[in-house]
Design an enzyme around this catalytic site. Sequence first.
Site, PDB file in Angstrom:
ATOM      1  N   CYS A 112       1.091  -9.444   2.270  1.00 19.75           N
ATOM      2  CA  CYS A 112       0.154  -8.921   3.267  1.00 19.75           C
ATOM      3  C   CYS A 112      -0.586 -10.058   3.960  1.00 19.75           C
ATOM      4  O   CYS A 112      -0.708 -10.083   5.186  1.00 19.75           O
ATOM      5  CB  CYS A 112      -0.830  -7.971   2.603  1.00 19.75           C
ATOM      6  SG  CYS A 112      -2.019  -7.229   3.743  1.00 19.75           S
ATOM      7  N   CYS A 209      -3.697  -2.034  -2.825  1.00 17.81           N
ATOM      8  CA  CYS A 209      -4.541  -1.044  -2.160  1.00 17.81           C
ATOM      9  C   CYS A 209      -3.811   0.249  -1.838  1.00 17.81           C
ATOM     10  O   CYS A 209      -4.440   1.299  -1.718  1.00 17.81           O
ATOM     11  CB  CYS A 209      -5.131  -1.642  -0.887  1.00 17.81           C
ATOM     12  SG  CYS A 209      -3.901  -2.161   0.334  1.00 17.81           S
TER      13      CYS A 209
END
EC number: 2.8.1.13
Length: 385
Positions: A112, A209
Amino acid sequence: MNSLDLPKPPHETRVVVAMSGGVDSSVVAGLLKREGYDVVGVTLQLYDHGAATHRKGACCAGRDIHDARAVAETLGIPHYVLDYEDRFRESVIDRFAESYLSGETPIPCVECNRSVKFRDLLGMARDLGAEALATGHYVASRAQPEGGRALYRALDPARDQSYFLYATTPEQLAFLRFPLGERPKDETRALARELGLAVADKADSQDICFVPQGGYADVIAKLRPEAARPGEIVDLDGRRLGEHEGIIHYTVGQRRGLKLSVGEPLYVVRLEPETARVVVGPRAALATRRIRLTDLNWLGSRAPDGLADLPVAVRVRSTREPRPARLSWNAAEACLEVELVVPEDGVSPGQACVIYADDGPRAQVLGGGTIRRIGALQAGAAEAA
């Protein structure tokens, strides 16, 4: 130079702050605003996976966007929300699933940062006329006498995030700033209260997440139904000990959940995606001395292809402290090889091996790569590709 090592005075320096809606990035925005910088907040909408968006400790979705916007209003700074769901799904979530199907244990946070936050967001910051992109990560960067910036472990060792940021390139480091790298977490929360931020007592975000309640196997099975392929659990000699419901439920070093009726404790030694086999063995079979890295990101001053027996320290998991090792370049395979001074357990393909100049608390990050091949000590646990 101002406090961000930039030449203009703060009021003439625009800084984009990556605001996740958490306390750390909110404090960064507040501190820079208080110092007089021209601050612009940007939040990335990365996913919206039902339960994940509402669970305590999730980040980058629903509630967090609301919190980031509220903080920006409190501080009186402009705030933008960018929809990166498609990019995040392609670059992070899909790769995460594919890596598990290949028998690896990936780290989506690294991907990410590399593929979304520090590439696309950095470009957006430049488009907004910013001279720096600041984040709430606990890592330090410092200007070097020879030019450029180097990456270092954070002051607060319990919060150090350098393991997840090793893939930051020198070009990105030159534009990035990490104001919390020299502060302990307790001070950050105190500053949040001092600045009057509503997120001062908000829980820290989780590492993954987009995984609701830690059920990563459910996410993978939904994306790749073929991942639930059953197979055999075998010992180091190939003898069948039991069955499993998919290698995505296992990782190297795992002991729990094997459901085997044997006399000694057994651990997952390796995963074989081609045969859908989970290979188990005694703890001694986990001992690893040699690691081969791919997708190398190098931040050191010496070129990696000239290294031979260089003493360093490495981390093979985010929860472990750096351990002594030696680096050498494998010219035949065009890759970096790591030899651990003391063998480590539970080294898994797909994880990151992060390289430091030494094992000190403020050590410089020299780079790192993805673990693709390991050399085990146990005779029955031969090198696994």
